[in-house]
Design a protein around this motif. Structure first.
Motif: not given
Length: 126
Positions: A30, A54, A56
Motif C-alpha cells: 500500500d 495512492s 492517483n
C-alpha cells in the motif's frame, strides 16, 4: 524479506492480449509505488508503466500508451499489467520493481527501484 513474483507471460499472436501479475510479499505494498520494466533481446531494460502508492498517478512509456493499463489491488498485494493489441516489439522479459523509499508519484527511471522480481517472458509472434 521483500519479494516480488511475476506471472502471466507467454506466447501470443500480434494483436492479442496478456495480463501480467506481480505478487508482493514481505512488506506492505500500500505504501509504495510500483513499476513494470521490460528487456528485449540485445537491448537495455526500459520502464513500461508505473503507478503511485495512492493509485492517483500513473505513467506509461510512449510506445504502450493506449494499449497497456496498470492497476493495483492492495488488498491482494498484487499489481497488474493489462497488455492489449500486442506487437512484436513488445517481446521481452517483463519485471516488476518497487523502491524501498516512499514517493508521492512514480517514475520509469530504473535507478529509483530497489527490489525486483525474477521476470516473466512475453513473446509476441505469429
Amino acid at each position: 524479506q521483500w519479494q516480488l513474483v511475476e506471472s502471466g507471460g507467454g506466447l501470443v499472436q500480434p494483436g492479442g492480449s496478456l495480463r501480467l501479475s506481480c505478487a508482493a510479499s514481505g512488506f506492505t505494498l500500500d505504501y509504495y509505488a510500483i513499476a513494470w520494466f521490460r528487456q528485449a533481446p540485445g537491448k537495455e531494460r526500459e520502464g513500461v508503466s508505473c503507478v503511485s502508492a495512492s493509485g492517483n498517478f500513473i505513467d506509461h512509456t510512449g510506445s504502450v500508451k493506449g494499449r497497456f493499463t496498470i492497476s493495483r489491488d492492495n488488498a491482494k498485494s498484487t499489481v497488474y499489467l493489462q497488455m492489449n493489441n500486442l506487437k512484436p516489439e513488445d517481446t521481452g522479459v517483463y519485471y516488476c520493481a518497487v523502491p524501498q523509499v516512499r514517493m508521492a508519484m512514480c517514475t520509469l527511471t530504473e535507478l529509483q527501484y530497489d527490489v525486483w522480481g525474477q521476470g516473466t517472458q512475453v513473446t509476441v509472434s505469429s
